[in-house]
Design a protein around this motif. Structure first.
Motif, PDB file in Angstrom:
ATOM      1  N   PHE A  22      -1.556  51.403 146.500  1.00  0.00           N
ATOM      2  CA  PHE A  22      -2.887  51.169 147.051  1.00  0.00           C
ATOM      3  C   PHE A  22      -3.743  50.280 146.153  1.00  0.00           C
ATOM      4  N   ARG A  23      -3.766  50.566 144.857  1.00  0.00           N
ATOM      5  CA  ARG A  23      -4.588  49.767 143.935  1.00  0.00           C
ATOM      6  C   ARG A  23      -4.117  48.319 143.878  1.00  0.00           C
ATOM      7  N   TYR A  24      -2.811  48.122 143.878  1.00  0.00           N
ATOM      8  CA  TYR A  24      -2.273  46.771 143.747  1.00  0.00           C
ATOM      9  C   TYR A  24      -2.515  45.937 145.004  1.00  0.00           C
ATOM     10  N   TYR A  25      -2.345  46.539 146.162  1.00  0.00           N
ATOM     11  CA  TYR A  25      -2.649  45.822 147.405  1.00  0.00           C
ATOM     12  C   TYR A  25      -4.143  45.548 147.518  1.00  0.00           C
ATOM     13  N   THR A  26      -4.956  46.486 147.063  1.00  0.00           N
ATOM     14  CA  THR A  26      -6.407  46.281 147.064  1.00  0.00           C
ATOM     15  C   THR A  26      -6.763  45.124 146.147  1.00  0.00           C
ATOM     16  N   ARG A  27      -6.145  45.080 144.980  1.00  0.00           N
ATOM     17  CA  ARG A  27      -6.398  43.986 144.041  1.00  0.00           C
ATOM     18  C   ARG A  27      -6.053  42.642 144.685  1.00  0.00           C
ATOM     19  N   GLU A  28      -4.896  42.560 145.322  1.00  0.00           N
ATOM     20  CA  GLU A  28      -4.482  41.296 145.936  1.00  0.00           C
ATOM     21  C   GLU A  28      -5.412  40.897 147.074  1.00  0.00           C
ATOM     22  N   ARG A  29      -5.828  41.865 147.874  1.00  0.00           N
ATOM     23  CA  ARG A  29      -6.769  41.591 148.968  1.00  0.00           C
ATOM     24  C   ARG A  29      -8.104  41.109 148.395  1.00  0.00           C
ATOM     25  N   ALA A  30      -8.595  41.792 147.359  1.00  0.00           N
ATOM     26  CA  ALA A  30      -9.867  41.424 146.735  1.00  0.00           C
ATOM     27  C   ALA A  30      -9.793  40.032 146.119  1.00  0.00           C
ATOM     28  N   ARG A  31      -8.695  39.729 145.444  1.00  0.00           N
ATOM     29  CA  ARG A  31      -8.546  38.396 144.860  1.00  0.00           C
ATOM     30  C   ARG A  31      -8.524  37.330 145.948  1.00  0.00           C
ATOM     31  N   GLY A  32      -7.873  37.623 147.062  1.00  0.00           N
ATOM     32  CA  GLY A  32      -7.836  36.691 148.184  1.00  0.00           C
ATOM     33  C   GLY A  32      -9.218  36.426 148.772  1.00  0.00           C
ATOM     34  N   LEU A  33     -10.113  37.387 148.600  1.00  0.00           N
ATOM     35  CA  LEU A  33     -11.494  37.252 149.077  1.00  0.00           C
ATOM     36  C   LEU A  33     -12.429  36.717 147.990  1.00  0.00           C
ATOM     37  N   ALA A  34     -11.851  36.344 146.835  1.00  0.00           N
ATOM     38  CA  ALA A  34     -12.613  35.820 145.691  1.00  0.00           C
ATOM     39  C   ALA A  34     -13.605  36.841 145.136  1.00  0.00           C
ATOM     40  N   LEU A  35     -13.196  38.115 145.105  1.00  0.00           N
ATOM     41  CA  LEU A  35     -14.041  39.180 144.569  1.00  0.00           C
ATOM     42  C   LEU A  35     -13.630  39.512 143.140  1.00  0.00           C
ATOM     43  N   SER A  80     -20.881  52.654 149.156  1.00  0.00           N
ATOM     44  CA  SER A  80     -22.286  52.295 149.021  1.00  0.00           C
ATOM     45  C   SER A  80     -22.353  50.845 148.546  1.00  0.00           C
ATOM     46  N   TYR A  81     -23.473  50.200 148.864  1.00  0.00           N
ATOM     47  CA  TYR A  81     -23.666  48.794 148.531  1.00  0.00           C
ATOM     48  C   TYR A  81     -24.897  48.647 147.654  1.00  0.00           C
ATOM     49  N   GLY A  82     -24.842  47.667 146.787  1.00  0.00           N
ATOM     50  CA  GLY A  82     -25.977  47.396 145.918  1.00  0.00           C
ATOM     51  C   GLY A  82     -25.925  45.970 145.423  1.00  0.00           C
ATOM     52  N   LYS A  83     -26.693  45.713 144.386  1.00  0.00           N
ATOM     53  CA  LYS A  83     -26.739  44.383 143.789  1.00  0.00           C
ATOM     54  C   LYS A  83     -25.626  44.265 142.750  1.00  0.00           C
ATOM     55  N   PRO A  84     -24.968  43.122 142.685  1.00  0.00           N
ATOM     56  CA  PRO A  84     -23.914  42.933 141.691  1.00  0.00           C
ATOM     57  C   PRO A  84     -24.485  42.888 140.278  1.00  0.00           C
ATOM     58  N   THR A  85     -23.674  43.321 139.312  1.00  0.00           N
ATOM     59  CA  THR A  85     -24.083  43.310 137.914  1.00  0.00           C
ATOM     60  C   THR A  85     -23.479  42.144 137.143  1.00  0.00           C
ATOM     61  N   GLY A  86     -22.392  41.571 137.680  1.00  0.00           N
ATOM     62  CA  GLY A  86     -21.726  40.478 136.986  1.00  0.00           C
ATOM     63  C   GLY A  86     -20.858  40.921 135.825  1.00  0.00           C
ATOM     64  N   GLU A  87     -20.545  42.213 135.767  1.00  0.00           N
ATOM     65  CA  GLU A  87     -19.781  42.729 134.625  1.00  0.00           C
ATOM     66  C   GLU A  87     -18.294  42.394 134.659  1.00  0.00           C
ATOM     67  N   PHE A  88     -17.770  41.943 135.789  1.00  0.00           N
ATOM     68  CA  PHE A  88     -16.341  41.678 135.919  1.00  0.00           C
ATOM     69  C   PHE A  88     -16.072  40.174 135.953  1.00  0.00           C
ATOM     70  N   ARG A  89     -14.970  39.759 135.351  1.00  0.00           N
ATOM     71  CA  ARG A  89     -14.554  38.359 135.366  1.00  0.00           C
ATOM     72  C   ARG A  89     -13.498  38.106 136.432  1.00  0.00           C
ATOM     73  N   ASP A  90     -12.748  39.156 136.798  1.00  0.00           N
ATOM     74  CA  ASP A  90     -11.696  39.051 137.803  1.00  0.00           C
ATOM     75  C   ASP A  90     -11.562  40.413 138.476  1.00  0.00           C
ATOM     76  N   PHE A  91     -10.571  40.579 139.315  1.00  0.00           N
ATOM     77  CA  PHE A  91     -10.326  41.893 139.927  1.00  0.00           C
ATOM     78  C   PHE A  91      -9.059  42.448 139.309  1.00  0.00           C
ATOM     79  N   ARG A  92      -9.148  43.670 138.795  1.00  0.00           N
ATOM     80  CA  ARG A  92      -7.996  44.268 138.117  1.00  0.00           C
ATOM     81  C   ARG A  92      -7.816  45.708 138.548  1.00  0.00           C
ATOM     82  N   THR A  93      -6.700  46.270 138.146  1.00  0.00           N
ATOM     83  CA  THR A  93      -6.446  47.694 138.379  1.00  0.00           C
ATOM     84  C   THR A  93      -6.637  48.419 137.049  1.00  0.00           C
ATOM     85  N   GLY A  94      -7.055  49.650 137.138  1.00  0.00           N
ATOM     86  CA  GLY A  94      -7.296  50.422 135.934  1.00  0.00           C
ATOM     87  C   GLY A  94      -6.580  51.732 135.965  1.00  0.00           C
TER      88      GLY A  94
END
Length: 94
Positions: A22-35, A80-94
């Protein structure tokens, strides 16, 4: 320049979402969306997702989380949705 509104998604996904990719597919989907952000396993068996980027892309990821394309079995997504913080440089799994 036409800049898209930015957003931050914080979602806890419950169901059979650990040990199924799940995390890995989510990462790939998020990267494809430039998140940017993270998908991480939680001790209670859920997956925490934080995603930042264009509002439209953030909402597309949230919709994907409950779709048949997401691996495993998703019982619930508490988002939930909010304002971005800019703390991430890419999308990763943890």
């Amino acid at each position: 320049m036409d800049e898209q509104p930015q957003a931050r998604l914080t979602a806890t996904v419950t169901g059979t979402v650990q040990g199924v990719g799940f995390r890995y597919y989510t990462r790939e989907r998020a990267r494809g969306l430039a998140l940017t952000g993270i998908a991480s396993n939680e001790a209670d068996g859920s997956v925490l997702i934080i995603a930042e980027g264009a509002d439209r892309a953030v909402r597309a990821l949230a919709q994907w989380l409950t779709s048949a394309a997401a691996p495993g079995r998703v019982d619930d997504v508490d988002a939930s949705y909010g304002k971005p913080t800019g703390e991430f440089r890419d999308f990763r799994t943890g």
